[in-house]
Scaffold this active site. Structure first.
Site, PDB file in Angstrom:
ATOM      1  N   ASP A   1     -59.109  -2.896 -18.584  1.00 58.10           N
ATOM      2  CA  ASP A   1     -60.132  -3.630 -19.345  1.00 58.10           C
ATOM      3  C   ASP A   1     -61.481  -2.936 -19.487  1.00 58.10           C
ATOM      4  O   ASP A   1     -62.341  -3.445 -20.178  1.00 58.10           O
ATOM      5  CB  ASP A   1     -60.446  -5.004 -18.703  1.00 58.10           C
ATOM      6  CG  ASP A   1     -59.407  -6.046 -19.042  1.00 58.10           C
ATOM      7  OD1 ASP A   1     -58.495  -5.741 -19.814  1.00 58.10           O
ATOM      8  OD2 ASP A   1     -59.520  -7.168 -18.508  1.00 58.10           O
TER       9      ASP A   1
ATOM     10  N   CYS B   1     -42.273 -15.989 -38.414  1.00 58.94           N
ATOM     11  CA  CYS B   1     -42.911 -16.986 -37.528  1.00 58.94           C
ATOM     12  C   CYS B   1     -44.436 -16.932 -37.662  1.00 58.94           C
ATOM     13  O   CYS B   1     -45.030 -15.863 -37.746  1.00 58.94           O
ATOM     14  CB  CYS B   1     -42.504 -16.682 -36.091  1.00 58.94           C
ATOM     15  SG  CYS B   1     -43.378 -17.678 -34.870  1.00 58.94           S
TER      16      CYS B   1
ATOM     17  N   CYS C   1     -48.290 -19.171 -33.778  1.00 58.09           N
ATOM     18  CA  CYS C   1     -49.586 -18.905 -33.121  1.00 58.09           C
ATOM     19  C   CYS C   1     -50.733 -19.119 -34.105  1.00 58.09           C
ATOM     20  O   CYS C   1     -51.767 -19.697 -33.745  1.00 58.09           O
ATOM     21  CB  CYS C   1     -49.616 -17.496 -32.541  1.00 58.09           C
ATOM     22  SG  CYS C   1     -49.129 -16.204 -33.694  1.00 58.09           S
TER      23      CYS C   1
ATOM     24  N   CYS D   1     -53.762 -22.351 -33.659  1.00 61.66           N
ATOM     25  CA  CYS D   1     -55.125 -22.052 -33.189  1.00 61.66           C
ATOM     26  C   CYS D   1     -56.099 -23.149 -33.637  1.00 61.66           C
ATOM     27  O   CYS D   1     -56.309 -23.357 -34.832  1.00 61.66           O
ATOM     28  CB  CYS D   1     -55.581 -20.697 -33.726  1.00 61.66           C
ATOM     29  SG  CYS D   1     -57.270 -20.315 -33.206  1.00 61.66           S
TER      30      CYS D   1
ATOM     31  N   CYS E   1     -52.212 -19.667 -28.273  1.00 64.20           N
ATOM     32  CA  CYS E   1     -51.395 -18.826 -29.170  1.00 64.20           C
ATOM     33  C   CYS E   1     -50.285 -18.101 -28.412  1.00 64.20           C
ATOM     34  O   CYS E   1     -49.348 -17.584 -29.031  1.00 64.20           O
ATOM     35  CB  CYS E   1     -52.260 -17.864 -29.985  1.00 64.20           C
ATOM     36  SG  CYS E   1     -53.106 -16.630 -29.007  1.00 64.20           S
TER      37      CYS E   1
ATOM     38  N   CYS F   1     -45.730 -19.389 -28.528  1.00 62.49           N
ATOM     39  CA  CYS F   1     -44.896 -18.263 -28.991  1.00 62.49           C
ATOM     40  C   CYS F   1     -43.465 -18.404 -28.476  1.00 62.49           C
ATOM     41  O   CYS F   1     -43.232 -18.539 -27.277  1.00 62.49           O
ATOM     42  CB  CYS F   1     -45.500 -16.949 -28.509  1.00 62.49           C
ATOM     43  SG  CYS F   1     -44.543 -15.518 -29.037  1.00 62.49           S
TER      44      CYS F   1
HETATM   45 FE1  SF4 Z   1     -44.697 -16.276 -33.681  1.00 56.25          FE
HETATM   46 FE2  SF4 Z   1     -45.353 -15.327 -31.295  1.00 56.25          FE
HETATM   47 FE3  SF4 Z   1     -45.445 -13.669 -33.389  1.00 56.25          FE
HETATM   48 FE4  SF4 Z   1     -47.235 -15.640 -33.123  1.00 56.25          FE
HETATM   49  S1  SF4 Z   1     -47.020 -13.872 -31.790  1.00 56.25           S
HETATM   50  S2  SF4 Z   1     -46.117 -15.090 -34.992  1.00 56.25           S
HETATM   51  S3  SF4 Z   1     -46.019 -17.302 -32.181  1.00 56.25           S
HETATM   52  S4  SF4 Z   1     -43.594 -14.664 -32.569  1.00 56.25           S
END
Ligand code: SF4
Length: 358
Positions: free
Chosen positions: A148, A205, A208, A212, A258, A262
């Site tokens: 970090d 997909c 996420c 948000c 997020c 997933c």
């Molecule tokens: Fe889907 Fe996970 Fe990709 Fe977001 S990070 S688009 S929730 S697969």
């Protein structure tokens, strides 16, 4: 499990590095080349657009005036390869999206651990760094380990080291372990054979992006940090923009939403690393506990925790916002006290919360 390089005829040194990483306690290890990636090329534009907010350290430049974070050559021109390591920090506790009790707060999963992950990861990384030097058999090898605190964000290097793909939520996702990963890197002057980046498996997909609550994604793979709850609860000092407070919900330190939604985290395994086992009092904590904490108690409670980064006033400010978002009128007397707080920021956020509850 250590990431399997798909390039044939892996050399002895790369193989030794990966088995040493496993022995040092890492779940994944890969090697990234030093290249000007599209993510780093986008960084100056992202910064100029103001998406980095008050995080001034992102703007540091080298002697030639170039942004250190936009290229590894700008920050460490001697580096020839990057060893990237990852360690799983997930636990058996439920996800924030499964928590229904609005009268309790939420602290990000990575901050539940007994020890600050920076220290726990760095100690393993330094052990590996010295093993790499010994194994190379060469004198004068230069290297730099960081977690970090280095010039190039670890997740970009992790992508090119084949640790996982960068999801639409910008986190590194590994097909088998999910995205609850602490990342650490070792920049080295050794020329090592790089791994192949993992293919993007997000497909169509958008869970996420849709989940948000503060609409922090400018587009898939692109985050406006100034709208992200992680930034608002940890990095942002003083006044949180009013239009974003409601979206913060019950978050006190960081945000996991997020990652919680997933699909790749549905079966994510729990970590067995002793330092990453959660302190149960930090999982879904009572808002009153944090709002009424004295400065001494804050110091003692979070002495070895990344939560101290959020600062005493910041955590109480966030608790006031969470109380306002709870819909629980039982918090009104506490917020009335807090509205007279000697810290002007805590007092202002408590008044906002009172208006919301009344
Ligand atoms: Fe889907 Fe996970 Fe990709 Fe977001 S990070 S688009 S929730 S697969």
């Amino acid at each position: 499990m250590v990431n399997n390089c798909t390039v044939p005829a892996i050399s002895q040194l790369e193989e030794t590095i990966k088995s040493s990483a496993r022995a040092a306690g890492f779940d994944l290890c890969g090697i990234a080349p030093v290249t000007r990636s599209q993510e780093l090329q986008y960084f100056p534009e992202w910064l100029a657009a103001g998406y980095g907010g008050e995080m001034k350290y992102l703007e540091s430049r080298n002697d030639s005036g170039e942004l250190k974070r936009s290229s590894l050559e700008n920050a460490a021109p001697w580096a020839k390869s990057v060893v990237v390591c990852a360690i799983n920090y997930n636990s058996e506790y439920p996800y924030s999206t499964e928590s229904r009790d609005k009268s309790r707060g939420w602290i990000s999963r990575y901050a539940w651990s007994k020890q600050d992950y920076h220290d726990a990861v760095l100690v393993r990384l330094r052990a590996l760094e010295s093993q790499i030097k010994d194994a190379s058999g060469k004198a004068g090898i230069r290297s730099w380990s960081y977690v970090d605190t280095g010039p190039i964000v670890e997740r970009v290097l992790a992508k090119y080291a084949g640790i996982g793909w960068q999801g639409k939520n910008t986190c590194i996702i590994n097909q088998e372990t999910g995205s609850w990963l602490f990342l650490g890197v070792i920049l080295t002057s050794l020329e090592l054979r790089p791994d192949i980046p993992a293919p993007d498996r997000c497909g169509s997909c958008t869970r996420c992006l849709d989940a948000c609550p503060t609409n922090a994604f400018i587009a898939p793979y692109k985050l406006d940090a100034t709208r992200c709850i992680s930034y608002l609860t940890i990095e942002k000092r003083g006044k949180i923009p009013e239009e974003l407070r409601e979206g913060m919900g019950n978050h006190l330190f960081g945000c996991d939403i997020c990652q919680d939604v997933c699909p790749w985290n549905r079966e994510a395994p729990a970590s067995r690393v002793a330092e990453f086992q959660p302190r149960s009092e930090l999982v879904n904590p009572a808002l009153e506990w944090l709002a009424e904490m004295s400065q001494e108690e804050f110091r003692a409670t979070f002495k070895d925790s990344p939560i101290k980064r959020g600062k005493y006033a910041g955590l109480r400010r966030n608790a006031a916002v969470a109380m306002g978002n709870s819909g629980e009128r039982k918090f009104i007397p506490r917020l009335e006290n807090m509205s007279q707080d000697e810290n002007a920021g805590v007092a202002e956020h408590a008044r906002w919360a009172l208006t919301k509850l009344k």
